[in-house]
Design a protein around this motif. Sequence first.
Motif, PDB file in Angstrom:
ATOM      1  N   CYS A 153       0.787  -1.199   0.023  1.00 43.50           N
ATOM      2  CA  CYS A 153       0.070   0.120   0.094  1.00 43.50           C
ATOM      3  C   CYS A 153       0.801   1.158   0.068  1.00 43.50           C
ATOM      4  O   CYS A 153       1.786   1.358   0.861  1.00 43.50           O
ATOM      5  CB  CYS A 153      -1.026  -0.042   1.019  1.00 43.50           C
TER       6      CYS A 153
ATOM      7  N   CYS B 296      -4.238   2.825   6.546  1.00 42.93           N
ATOM      8  CA  CYS B 296      -3.869   2.248   7.956  1.00 42.93           C
ATOM      9  C   CYS B 296      -2.790   1.399   7.728  1.00 42.93           C
ATOM     10  O   CYS B 296      -2.062   1.234   8.654  1.00 42.93           O
ATOM     11  CB  CYS B 296      -5.024   1.371   8.597  1.00 42.93           C
ATOM     12  N   ASN B 297      -2.526   0.680   6.577  1.00 44.31           N
ATOM     13  CA  ASN B 297      -1.546  -0.388   6.334  1.00 44.31           C
ATOM     14  C   ASN B 297      -0.380   0.280   5.354  1.00 44.31           C
ATOM     15  O   ASN B 297      -0.012  -0.528   4.490  1.00 44.31           O
ATOM     16  CB  ASN B 297      -2.172  -1.674   5.801  1.00 44.31           C
ATOM     17  N   TYR B 298      -0.436   1.517   5.273  1.00 45.98           N
ATOM     18  CA  TYR B 298       0.754   2.040   4.233  1.00 45.98           C
ATOM     19  C   TYR B 298       2.062   1.311   4.560  1.00 45.98           C
ATOM     20  O   TYR B 298       2.619   1.261   5.829  1.00 45.98           O
ATOM     21  CB  TYR B 298       0.969   3.625   4.696  1.00 45.98           C
ATOM     22  N   ASP B 299       2.729   1.136   3.532  1.00 42.25           N
ATOM     23  CA  ASP B 299       4.047   0.528   3.701  1.00 42.25           C
ATOM     24  C   ASP B 299       4.989   1.460   2.892  1.00 42.25           C
ATOM     25  O   ASP B 299       4.913   1.639   1.801  1.00 42.25           O
ATOM     26  CB  ASP B 299       4.077  -0.818   2.677  1.00 42.25           C
TER      27      ASP B 299
ATOM     28  N   SER C 145      -3.957  -3.166  -1.831  1.00 42.27           N
ATOM     29  CA  SER C 145      -4.370  -3.536  -0.807  1.00 42.27           C
ATOM     30  C   SER C 145      -4.568  -2.363   0.426  1.00 42.27           C
ATOM     31  O   SER C 145      -4.858  -3.036   1.771  1.00 42.27           O
ATOM     32  CB  SER C 145      -3.404  -4.542   0.027  1.00 42.27           C
ATOM     33  N   CYS C 146      -4.552  -1.187   0.166  1.00 40.93           N
ATOM     34  CA  CYS C 146      -4.892  -0.346   1.184  1.00 40.93           C
ATOM     35  C   CYS C 146      -6.102  -0.437   1.993  1.00 40.93           C
ATOM     36  O   CYS C 146      -7.255  -0.843   1.551  1.00 40.93           O
ATOM     37  CB  CYS C 146      -4.889   1.106   0.631  1.00 40.93           C
ATOM     38  N   ASP C 147      -6.110  -0.386   3.221  1.00 43.64           N
ATOM     39  CA  ASP C 147      -7.066  -0.560   4.160  1.00 43.64           C
ATOM     40  C   ASP C 147      -7.292   0.878   4.944  1.00 43.64           C
ATOM     41  O   ASP C 147      -6.277   1.538   5.500  1.00 43.64           O
ATOM     42  CB  ASP C 147      -6.742  -1.574   5.170  1.00 43.64           C
TER      43      ASP C 147
ATOM     44  N   CYS D 100      -8.159   3.396  12.448  1.00 42.48           N
ATOM     45  CA  CYS D 100      -7.618   2.028  11.956  1.00 42.48           C
ATOM     46  C   CYS D 100      -8.172   0.794  12.984  1.00 42.48           C
ATOM     47  O   CYS D 100      -7.939  -0.265  12.631  1.00 42.48           O
ATOM     48  CB  CYS D 100      -6.201   2.234  12.071  1.00 42.48           C
TER      49      CYS D 100
END
Length: 168
Positions: free
Chosen positions: A2, A8-11, A20-22, A34
Amino acid sequence: GCTDETACNYDLDANTDDGSCDYGTECWDGSFVCDETECPDQPTYTFDITYNTTSDIGGFQFGVTEGTIIGASGGDATDAGFTVSTSTTTVIGFSLTGATIPAGEGILINVEVEGSDSPCIDGVVISDSAGSALTVNVDCSSFEEFVVVEGCTDETACNYDLDANTDD
């Protein structure tokens, strides 16, 4: 991974977004978090249910038009020793010993709801000491026993009765 910094799940290490970003959970106030447990508490609103009856009250049941019932307590129901039970949609009160709330007027009970600051009661059932339903008129957070007064209800008649609500 992401690559959206607001997700919330930034990589931080991802260089290609894989979809896949949430973005978390939407709370009651429209905000997003989150972790759902981080949502702010919903404000609650407490209001009095008032009554005016000519008969003793042996039990009651009602729901609310808006919000979720959190609890109910106090008022003349508590003073009379009533057992009061609530769900998210219904308040019920009665006596296991045969006690009643004397005829008259007052605060039946205080109700706390979440998610609304303008709830009204609905589906109101009020019973007398024998368990028979009383006929009541409901006005948002109050009810009044409807007592039949027979008489002439024709305003043009010589024997018109201003107090009558049922034509005889």
